[in-house]
Design an enzyme around this catalytic site. Structure first.
Site, PDB file in Angstrom:
ATOM      1  N   ARG A  91       2.238   8.119   9.325  1.00  0.00           N
ATOM      2  CA  ARG A  91       1.913   9.534   9.084  1.00  0.00           C
ATOM      3  C   ARG A  91       0.812  10.040   9.997  1.00  0.00           C
ATOM      4  O   ARG A  91       0.875  11.153  10.503  1.00  0.00           O
ATOM      5  CB  ARG A  91       1.438   9.696   7.630  1.00  0.00           C
ATOM      6  CG  ARG A  91       2.526  10.121   6.693  1.00  0.00           C
ATOM      7  CD  ARG A  91       1.962  10.306   5.292  1.00  0.00           C
ATOM      8  NE  ARG A  91       2.934  10.941   4.433  1.00  0.00           N
ATOM      9  CZ  ARG A  91       4.069  10.390   4.035  1.00  0.00           C
ATOM     10  NH1 ARG A  91       4.379   9.164   4.426  1.00  0.00           N
ATOM     11  NH2 ARG A  91       4.894  11.043   3.255  1.00  0.00           N
ATOM     12  N   GLU A  96       0.003  -9.156  -1.125  1.00  0.00           N
ATOM     13  CA  GLU A  96      -0.628  -8.592   0.089  1.00  0.00           C
ATOM     14  C   GLU A  96      -1.851  -7.754  -0.304  1.00  0.00           C
ATOM     15  O   GLU A  96      -2.013  -6.596   0.092  1.00  0.00           O
ATOM     16  CB  GLU A  96       0.356  -7.774   0.932  1.00  0.00           C
ATOM     17  CG  GLU A  96      -0.096  -7.575   2.370  1.00  0.00           C
ATOM     18  CD  GLU A  96       0.869  -6.754   3.216  1.00  0.00           C
ATOM     19  OE1 GLU A  96       0.753  -5.529   3.217  1.00  0.00           O
ATOM     20  OE2 GLU A  96       1.750  -7.359   3.864  1.00  0.00           O
ATOM     21  N   ASP A 147       0.791  -1.233   0.000  1.00  0.00           N
ATOM     22  CA  ASP A 147       0.000   0.000   0.000  1.00  0.00           C
ATOM     23  C   ASP A 147       0.822   1.280   0.000  1.00  0.00           C
ATOM     24  O   ASP A 147       0.329   2.343   0.352  1.00  0.00           O
ATOM     25  CB  ASP A 147      -0.898  -0.012   1.243  1.00  0.00           C
ATOM     26  CG  ASP A 147      -0.095  -0.241   2.522  1.00  0.00           C
ATOM     27  OD1 ASP A 147       1.128   0.005   2.515  1.00  0.00           O
ATOM     28  OD2 ASP A 147      -0.689  -0.671   3.528  1.00  0.00           O
ATOM     29  N   GLU A 169      -2.294   5.138   2.760  1.00  0.00           N
ATOM     30  CA  GLU A 169      -2.177   3.735   2.327  1.00  0.00           C
ATOM     31  C   GLU A 169      -3.504   3.088   1.955  1.00  0.00           C
ATOM     32  O   GLU A 169      -3.562   2.269   1.032  1.00  0.00           O
ATOM     33  CB  GLU A 169      -1.476   2.912   3.427  1.00  0.00           C
ATOM     34  CG  GLU A 169       0.015   3.207   3.595  1.00  0.00           C
ATOM     35  CD  GLU A 169       0.303   4.403   4.498  1.00  0.00           C
ATOM     36  OE1 GLU A 169      -0.657   5.041   4.983  1.00  0.00           O
ATOM     37  OE2 GLU A 169       1.488   4.711   4.727  1.00  0.00           O
ATOM     38  N   HIS A 189       6.029   4.963  13.197  1.00  0.00           N
ATOM     39  CA  HIS A 189       6.408   5.801  12.058  1.00  0.00           C
ATOM     40  C   HIS A 189       5.233   6.287  11.222  1.00  0.00           C
ATOM     41  O   HIS A 189       5.427   7.008  10.250  1.00  0.00           O
ATOM     42  CB  HIS A 189       7.339   5.004  11.128  1.00  0.00           C
ATOM     43  CG  HIS A 189       6.604   3.951  10.355  1.00  0.00           C
ATOM     44  ND1 HIS A 189       6.280   2.735  10.885  1.00  0.00           N
ATOM     45  CD2 HIS A 189       6.093   3.964   9.106  1.00  0.00           C
ATOM     46  CE1 HIS A 189       5.616   2.026   9.990  1.00  0.00           C
ATOM     47  NE2 HIS A 189       5.480   2.746   8.896  1.00  0.00           N
ATOM     48  N   HIS A 192      12.682   5.375  13.184  1.00  0.00           N
ATOM     49  CA  HIS A 192      12.554   5.474  11.725  1.00  0.00           C
ATOM     50  C   HIS A 192      13.259   6.735  11.237  1.00  0.00           C
ATOM     51  O   HIS A 192      13.268   7.764  11.919  1.00  0.00           O
ATOM     52  CB  HIS A 192      11.059   5.521  11.396  1.00  0.00           C
ATOM     53  CG  HIS A 192      10.713   5.314   9.956  1.00  0.00           C
ATOM     54  ND1 HIS A 192      10.953   6.265   8.995  1.00  0.00           N
ATOM     55  CD2 HIS A 192      10.137   4.264   9.316  1.00  0.00           C
ATOM     56  CE1 HIS A 192      10.521   5.815   7.821  1.00  0.00           C
ATOM     57  NE2 HIS A 192      10.036   4.592   7.986  1.00  0.00           N
TER      58      HIS A 192
END
Ligand code: UD1
Ligand code: UDP
Length: 375
Positions: free
Chosen positions: A211, A122, A100, A136, A209, A242
């Site tokens: 967003r 996936e 994604d 995503e 990590h 990250h």
């Protein structure tokens, strides 16, 4: 039956895609019926390269797109144009993308524009909320809408595609992350003494990590960790931070130089797997970690409002706790204090596959092209 090779372009760009696609590349490369082209966008650079090295995968094309603190617009247009050039030149029969990310969404769109068949590894993960995870969820919907073959990790993921109205090309294969994890655990050895962990303390592993956690939610997570370490003298926390500056610039000012909190650079996949195995509890907003930890018998608390991976919640190895400071503290404290609850979560089984996802994917592709391996 024809002896013509099937040309497959495998495209990926970030760390998790690399972990989950390198086993696919290795599997397909072993079959002489396939001509496999590995194309990396390098949406990530260092975090991608360490995975390529571990799996000994050498890209045929490296678009080298990562820019410091890149944005979705630049990255998207770079991927669209960069992959177009390669697709025009190579004319693959099938493009495989994963998951994604922006790399997955825009490479698939690029293949669709070029009228090339698409396979989505996936496939079918959904929260059914366009804002969680952002962006995503929309990448997944887009990729599945234009794919010809959808390799779903679970029955639920297959069902999600049927709900979307997709009628053919849906296959359950398990998640290739389990193939990657088993490969690493069974074939590679590492020691994590460089982390200087105190063997007398319980280790809590943290990664974050996403967003949608930037800003306040990530601050809350950090303050929760600080409070937990102050309250519990028998724990230590390891946080591989990250490389995204939005993460670094929030985490480091709050959690640097605190006793029993180790902020480290992102770990290579091999030591990271060892660290997961040796941890008592994992706190994470990562997708991949939610899938791996139940195979290792380590309870996971997910630092998100939603998850597109509900299976492990149902099996009991994973719990959704969100990003409220008090809720995080109380859930971790419960796992530290309540042996029965801890045992329940750590004995849960892994619902994400048997480690043979790449073999199923290979067979489905062969059937799709109505071909069999040349012996
Ligand atoms: C991306 C994916 C996310 C995935 C995550 C895995 C999108 C929109 N987001 O988010 O779905 O969960 O990867 O980690 O596709 N950086 C480096 N070196 C690296 C990697 C990143 O310096 O090896 C820094 C760079 O400044 C880069 C920034 O991190 O610009 C952001 O990278 P980006 O891929 O845009 O976003 P992620 O948050 O990593
Ligand atoms: N991982 C790693 N080193 C780290 C943190 C994570 O190798 O320091 C691995 C982890 O085992 C998993 C993958 O990276 O396979 C998850 O990547 P990430 O959390 O960045 O992305 P997501 O899965 O959320 O898209």
């Amino acid at each position: 039956m024809t002896n013509k090779k099937i040309k497959i372009a495998v495209v990926f760009g970030t760390r998790p895609e690399a972990i989950k696609m390198c086993p696919v590349v290795k599997k397909l490369e072993k079959n002489p019926i396939f001509e496999v082209l590995t194309i990396v966008t390098a949406q990530h650079r260092q975090m991608l390269d360490s995975v390529l090295e571990l799996f000994s995968v050498k890209p045929d094309y490296d678009l080298n797109l990562m820019r410091p603190n890149q944005n979705l617009w630049n990255l998207s247009s770079d991927i669209l144009l960069g992959t177009k050039e390669v697709f025009d030149k190579e004319k693959p029969d099938l493009v495989l993308v994963h998951g994604d990310t922006t790399t997955a969404g825009l490479s698939a769109l690029s293949a669709f524009y070029a009228r090339i068949k698409i396979g989505h590894v996936e496939a079918g993960l959904r929260t059914f909320d366009k804002d969680y995870p952002f962006p995503e969820e929309i990448n997944r919907v887009l990729v599945d809408s234009i794919s010809d073959l959808m390799f779903c990790p679970t029955d639920k993921a297959c069902k999600n595609l049927e709900i979307q109205g997709i009628k053919k090309g849906i296959y359950k294969t398990g998640n290739t992350v389990i193939d990657a994890l088993f490969y690493v655990i069974n074939n590679k050895k590492t020691d994590i003494s460089f982390l200087n962990l105190n063997p007398n303390l319980k280790t809590i592993l943290l990664t974050s990590h996403r967003r949608e956690n930037f800003g306040e939610p990530l601050k809350n997570i950090c303050y929760a960790i600080k409070e937990l370490v102050e309250k519990n003298k028998d724990i230590q926390v390891v946080y591989p931070v990250h490389l995204n500056p939005n993460v670094q610039n929030t985490v480091r000012p709050i959690l640097s130089n605190i006793e029993r909190i180790k902020l480290v650079e992102p770990l290579d996949y091999l030591p990271f797997c060892t660290l997961m195995k040796e941890s008592s509890i994992i706190l994470t907003d990562s997708g991949g970690v939610q899938e791996e930890a139940p195979s290792l018998g380590v309870p996971v608390l997910v630092l998100r409002q939603e998850t597109e991976r509900p299976e492990a919640l149902e099996f009991g190895g994973v719990k959704l706790v969100g990003t409220n400071k008090e809720t995080i503290v109380s859930n971790v404290q419960q796992l530290l204090d309540d042996k029965i609850e801890y045992e329940k979560m750590s004995q849960a089984i892994n619902p994400y596959g048997d480690g043979l996802a790449c073999s199923y994917i290979e067979k489905i592709i062969l059937d799709y092209f109505d071909n069999r391996p040349v012996l």
